[in-house]
Design an enzyme around this catalytic site. Sequence first.
Site, PDB file in Angstrom:
ATOM      1  N   GLU A   1       0.833  -1.215   0.000  1.00 57.28           N
ATOM      2  CA  GLU A   1       0.000   0.000   0.000  1.00 57.28           C
ATOM      3  C   GLU A   1       0.858   1.251   0.000  1.00 57.28           C
ATOM      4  O   GLU A   1       1.866   1.323   0.716  1.00 57.28           O
ATOM      5  CB  GLU A   1      -0.895  -0.029   1.244  1.00 57.28           C
ATOM      6  CG  GLU A   1      -2.268   0.520   1.022  1.00 57.28           C
ATOM      7  CD  GLU A   1      -3.079  -0.274   0.014  1.00 57.28           C
ATOM      8  OE1 GLU A   1      -3.030   0.054  -1.186  1.00 57.28           O
ATOM      9  OE2 GLU A   1      -3.761  -1.227   0.431  1.00 57.28           O
TER      10      GLU A   1
ATOM     11  N   GLY B   1     -13.264   2.709  -1.083  1.00 56.80           N
ATOM     12  CA  GLY B   1     -11.845   2.418  -1.269  1.00 56.80           C
ATOM     13  C   GLY B   1     -11.633   1.165  -2.104  1.00 56.80           C
ATOM     14  O   GLY B   1     -10.604   0.510  -1.998  1.00 56.80           O
TER      15      GLY B   1
ATOM     16  N   ASP C   1      -4.415   0.846  -9.392  1.00 55.36           N
ATOM     17  CA  ASP C   1      -5.833   0.506  -9.535  1.00 55.36           C
ATOM     18  C   ASP C   1      -6.210   0.250 -10.992  1.00 55.36           C
ATOM     19  O   ASP C   1      -6.927  -0.700 -11.315  1.00 55.36           O
ATOM     20  CB  ASP C   1      -6.703   1.639  -8.965  1.00 55.36           C
ATOM     21  CG  ASP C   1      -6.348   1.969  -7.525  1.00 55.36           C
ATOM     22  OD1 ASP C   1      -5.691   1.130  -6.875  1.00 55.36           O
ATOM     23  OD2 ASP C   1      -6.716   3.057  -7.052  1.00 55.36           O
TER      24      ASP C   1
HETATM   25  C1  GLA Z   1      -5.258   4.762  -4.076  1.00 55.77           C
HETATM   26  C2  GLA Z   1      -4.517   5.150  -5.359  1.00 55.77           C
HETATM   27  C3  GLA Z   1      -3.488   4.077  -5.730  1.00 55.77           C
HETATM   28  C4  GLA Z   1      -2.599   3.718  -4.558  1.00 55.77           C
HETATM   29  C5  GLA Z   1      -3.425   3.465  -3.292  1.00 55.77           C
HETATM   30  C6  GLA Z   1      -2.562   3.265  -2.082  1.00 55.77           C
HETATM   31  O1  GLA Z   1      -6.057   3.634  -4.309  1.00 55.77           O
HETATM   32  O2  GLA Z   1      -5.438   5.303  -6.420  1.00 55.77           O
HETATM   33  O3  GLA Z   1      -2.737   4.502  -6.834  1.00 55.77           O
HETATM   34  O4  GLA Z   1      -1.635   4.704  -4.338  1.00 55.77           O
HETATM   35  O5  GLA Z   1      -4.327   4.524  -3.035  1.00 55.77           O
HETATM   36  O6  GLA Z   1      -1.835   2.099  -2.209  1.00 55.77           O
END
Ligand code: GLA
Length: 378
Positions: free
Chosen positions: A31, A118, A166
């Site tokens: 993360e 999230g 993502d």
């Molecule tokens: C969000 C962002 C990702 C990543 C996560 C943390 O989901 O879109 O690119 O940085 O936070 O891991």
Amino acid sequence: MSSIDRIFADTFGQSPDIVAAAPGRVNLIGEHIDYSDGFVLPFAIADQTYAAIRIRPDRLVRIASVQRRNKIVSVPLDDIKPGLKGEWERYALGVIWAMGVKQGLDIMIDGHVPLGAGLSSSAALECSVATAINHLFSCGFDLHALARLAQKAENDYVGVPCGIMDQSVSLMAQPGSALLLDCRDLTSRNVSFDVASNGLELLIIDTQAHHSLTDGGYARRRQSCESVVAKLLVQSMRELSLEKLSASKDLLSDTEFIRARHAVTEIARVHSAVAALEAKNFVELGRLLNASHASLRDDYNVSCPELNAAVDASISAGALGARMVGGGFGGSAIALIKAVDTVGTIHTIENAFKRASFKAPRFFTSLPSQGAQIIRRG
Ligand code: GLA
């Protein structure tokens, strides 16, 4: 006729030329290191967003959603530029802008990825539209290029400074596997993630605490990492070891030091998690999830009371491990639990939330699912 085709026809008077789908994601571990050239291990969830699109003979873009059928946004193609105000549709318009679309479109979106949890509903929206457009106009972008274009839409059009994780997993995921992604060059490997046949379950806990990557906390974390890399004259966090970081402590502010400590240890945890998965050592995987959460909470400072409560309650109910997922400041946590403990774990978390007077959490489970695909062509 499926419901998105019917609603498309009711709204726009004709059938779509193409329907594409792209999923949301859960990140198993890794993360806040995608923007530091790190490695991540996300998987696609079963919930998807669908985009039905038809080419128009002019230069108008009309977009609506099944969830908000009565509101059609109409924008001339030439007005689709960063800075154009809007709501959720900006994620789709940003993709049209990033991909350099030259013709008008009618678009209907049907989103099934929980919003604000999230779980990357925004990447699912971007990638469903990007996949449809790529096929519709035979653009020929490969999945790496498409992921970078979807990220560009979010960074430069919507104004969210997200990394590449993502969009990559939404496009590239394979069922039954987590995606070990090298965020520097987007090379990847599928790592079998089969909790079910080991009597386990990955519980997703949506804390219902507000989650936003636009209010500065996320951008400040990125800046700290960039500052560390500049001060220590390394290409990225991935070139740093804990020893080198500790030896350079005096060059950094206290905040920069602990942010970097998270990045360095989290990259190591991803590799250990892959080894644990390949050895089917779920106890070790659970330990790594717990360590990741502690690092995100204490060093990276992106957790919140609701996420900590979800993690602590899961552990007290016997989970092998648990941690917050995604950007943090709200959103979801995951808990690796024995399948037989599901009901009891949910109960324990619900009680903890009640005691703390938090909003009631929502629970999901999902097997690792398929990345973006074309559902049909008209
Ligand atoms: C969000 C962002 C990702 C990543 C996560 C943390 O989901 O879109 O690119 O940085 O936070 O891991």
